[in-house]
Design a protein around this motif. Structure first.
Motif, mmCIF file in Angstrom:
data_model
loop_
_atom_site.group_PDB
_atom_site.id
_atom_site.type_symbol
_atom_site.label_atom_id
_atom_site.label_comp_id
_atom_site.label_asym_id
_atom_site.label_seq_id
_atom_site.Cartn_x
_atom_site.Cartn_y
_atom_site.Cartn_z
ATOM 1 N N ASP A 150 41.251 39.425 -50.265
ATOM 2 C CA ASP A 150 40.322 39.979 -49.282
ATOM 3 C C ASP A 150 38.892 39.888 -49.797
ATOM 4 N N ASP A 151 37.979 39.495 -48.914
ATOM 5 C CA ASP A 151 36.546 39.610 -49.201
ATOM 6 C C ASP A 151 36.170 41.019 -48.786
ATOM 7 N N ILE A 152 35.588 41.766 -49.705
ATOM 8 C CA ILE A 152 35.345 43.190 -49.446
ATOM 9 C C ILE A 152 33.900 43.585 -49.778
ATOM 10 N N VAL A 153 33.528 44.726 -49.210
ATOM 11 C CA VAL A 153 32.308 45.417 -49.614
ATOM 12 C C VAL A 153 32.791 46.735 -50.224
ATOM 13 N N ARG A 154 32.421 46.953 -51.484
ATOM 14 C CA ARG A 154 32.842 48.155 -52.210
ATOM 15 C C ARG A 154 32.055 49.377 -51.719
ATOM 16 N N PRO A 155 32.534 50.564 -52.083
ATOM 17 C CA PRO A 155 31.824 51.783 -51.671
ATOM 18 C C PRO A 155 30.358 51.813 -52.096
ATOM 19 N N ASP A 156 30.012 51.117 -53.202
ATOM 20 C CA ASP A 156 28.608 51.108 -53.654
ATOM 21 C C ASP A 156 27.772 50.046 -52.954
ATOM 22 N N GLY A 157 28.386 49.300 -52.014
ATOM 23 C CA GLY A 157 27.661 48.303 -51.236
ATOM 24 C C GLY A 157 27.721 46.892 -51.782
ATOM 25 N N THR A 158 28.299 46.688 -52.952
ATOM 26 C CA THR A 158 28.370 45.340 -53.512
ATOM 27 C C THR A 158 29.538 44.571 -52.917
ATOM 28 N N ARG A 159 29.375 43.252 -52.831
ATOM 29 C CA ARG A 159 30.428 42.374 -52.302
ATOM 30 C C ARG A 159 31.378 42.012 -53.430
ATOM 31 N N GLY A 160 32.601 41.705 -53.056
ATOM 32 C CA GLY A 160 33.575 41.305 -54.066
ATOM 33 C C GLY A 160 34.823 40.743 -53.437
ATOM 34 N N VAL A 161 35.789 40.488 -54.293
ATOM 35 C CA VAL A 161 37.083 39.963 -53.889
ATOM 36 C C VAL A 161 38.155 40.895 -54.428
ATOM 37 N N TYR A 162 39.165 41.159 -53.624
ATOM 38 C CA TYR A 162 40.275 42.016 -54.055
ATOM 39 C C TYR A 162 41.581 41.323 -53.717
ATOM 40 N N TRP A 195 35.483 51.420 -48.454
ATOM 41 C CA TRP A 195 35.744 49.998 -48.660
ATOM 42 C C TRP A 195 35.750 49.320 -47.289
ATOM 43 N N THR A 196 35.141 48.135 -47.191
ATOM 44 C CA THR A 196 35.139 47.382 -45.947
ATOM 45 C C THR A 196 35.665 45.979 -46.200
ATOM 46 N N MET A 197 36.648 45.568 -45.422
ATOM 47 C CA MET A 197 37.163 44.212 -45.537
ATOM 48 C C MET A 197 36.360 43.315 -44.594
ATOM 49 N N MET A 198 35.796 42.241 -45.147
ATOM 50 C CA MET A 198 34.993 41.305 -44.363
ATOM 51 C C MET A 198 35.818 40.101 -43.905
ATOM 52 N N GLY A 199 36.904 39.828 -44.622
ATOM 53 C CA GLY A 199 37.758 38.699 -44.295
ATOM 54 C C GLY A 199 38.962 38.713 -45.218
ATOM 55 N N SER A 200 39.975 37.927 -44.863
ATOM 56 C CA SER A 200 41.192 37.929 -45.646
ATOM 57 C C SER A 200 41.819 36.544 -45.630
ATOM 58 N N GLU A 201 42.459 36.192 -46.743
ATOM 59 C CA GLU A 201 43.114 34.894 -46.869
ATOM 60 C C GLU A 201 44.491 35.107 -47.512
ATOM 61 N N VAL A 202 45.507 34.488 -46.938
ATOM 62 C CA VAL A 202 46.844 34.544 -47.511
ATOM 63 C C VAL A 202 46.954 33.429 -48.550
ATOM 64 N N LEU A 203 47.222 33.815 -49.805
ATOM 65 C CA LEU A 203 47.367 32.840 -50.883
ATOM 66 C C LEU A 203 48.801 32.355 -51.019
ATOM 67 N N HIS A 204 49.733 33.247 -50.728
ATOM 68 C CA HIS A 204 51.156 32.894 -50.772
ATOM 69 C C HIS A 204 51.915 33.849 -49.861
ATOM 70 N N GLU A 205 52.855 33.303 -49.103
ATOM 71 C CA GLU A 205 53.704 34.135 -48.266
ATOM 72 C C GLU A 205 55.157 33.792 -48.543
ATOM 73 N N GLY A 206 55.920 34.782 -48.982
ATOM 74 C CA GLY A 206 57.331 34.603 -49.273
ATOM 75 C C GLY A 206 58.164 35.560 -48.444
ATOM 76 N N PRO A 207 59.481 35.547 -48.640
ATOM 77 C CA PRO A 207 60.341 36.399 -47.822
ATOM 78 C C PRO A 207 60.202 37.901 -48.120
ATOM 79 N N PHE A 208 59.730 38.261 -49.318
ATOM 80 C CA PHE A 208 59.664 39.677 -49.684
ATOM 81 C C PHE A 208 58.252 40.195 -49.897
ATOM 82 N N MET A 209 57.301 39.284 -50.096
ATOM 83 C CA MET A 209 55.930 39.734 -50.320
ATOM 84 C C MET A 209 54.939 38.627 -50.005
ATOM 85 N N THR A 210 53.701 39.061 -49.804
ATOM 86 C CA THR A 210 52.590 38.156 -49.535
ATOM 87 C C THR A 210 51.477 38.467 -50.521
ATOM 88 N N LEU A 211 50.887 37.432 -51.107
ATOM 89 C CA LEU A 211 49.722 37.605 -51.964
ATOM 90 C C LEU A 211 48.501 37.317 -51.105
#
Length: 181
Positions: free
Chosen positions: A22-34, A3-19
């Protein structure tokens, strides 16, 4: 890993967790979002009395559960090493301090949702300490359970929290196996 991360965006940041998304490239080479949660690791402690026939369980209210939850003492590592966090959480929630903390294992309770892990410990040589609960634990109660009854509560679905289930079963099949006749 593949898996390769191409970029990342924080959607929410709170005191105990962050959502995070990530823009990713999967093991099969396809692009996606995780999308995933970034949270601290946790600890759960199987605390046993001198005879090791009884375990400490806590029961508490959780916002997302409609009924009280019976589980092992524990919580977040809050930036500490897991063993030190286990010592702190045991005393804060139960008022007991452990002479010895032995590692039982580690689990990944939700590996497709978060990289946070739960570290499991066996606590022995208990002596009185000081309860120091946070605001979310105000209604928490502490009870001693016979080990065999706690294992039966896991089997019956009364104890369902992942770290508690794993910790009790690992202890019962490992260091405490001789106590379950």
């Amino acid at each position: 890993m593949g898996w390769t991360m191409m970029g990342s965006e924080v959607l929410h940041e709170g005191p105990f967790m962050t959502l995070q998304r990530d823009d990713i490239v999967r093991p099969d080479g396809t692009r996606g979002v995780y999308e995933h949660l970034v949270a601290r690791d946790g600890v759960r402690i199987v605390a046993v009395d001198g005879s090791s026939r009884r375990v400490l369980l806590v029961e508490d209210d959780f916002y997302l559960r409609p009924e009280r939850v019976l589980h092992l003492p524990g919580g977040g590592t809050d930036g500490q090493e897991p063993r030190e966090a286990a010592r702190r959480e045991l005393e804060e929630e139960t008022g007991y301090v452990a002479e010895a903390l032995d590692r039982l294992g580690v689990i990944d309770p939700l590996p497709s949702t978060t990289a946070a892990r739960t570290h499991l410990y066996l606590a022995t040589g208990l002596r009185p300490g000081t309860v120091c609960r946070d605001d979310t634990e105000i209604g928490m109660t502490v009870t001693w359970w016979d080990l065999a009854d706690a294992i039966e509560a896991v089997r019956a679905g009364r104890i369902t929290e992942a770290g508690s289930v794993a910790g009790l079963l690992l202890a019962a099949q490992g260091p405490l196996a001789g106590l379950l006749g």
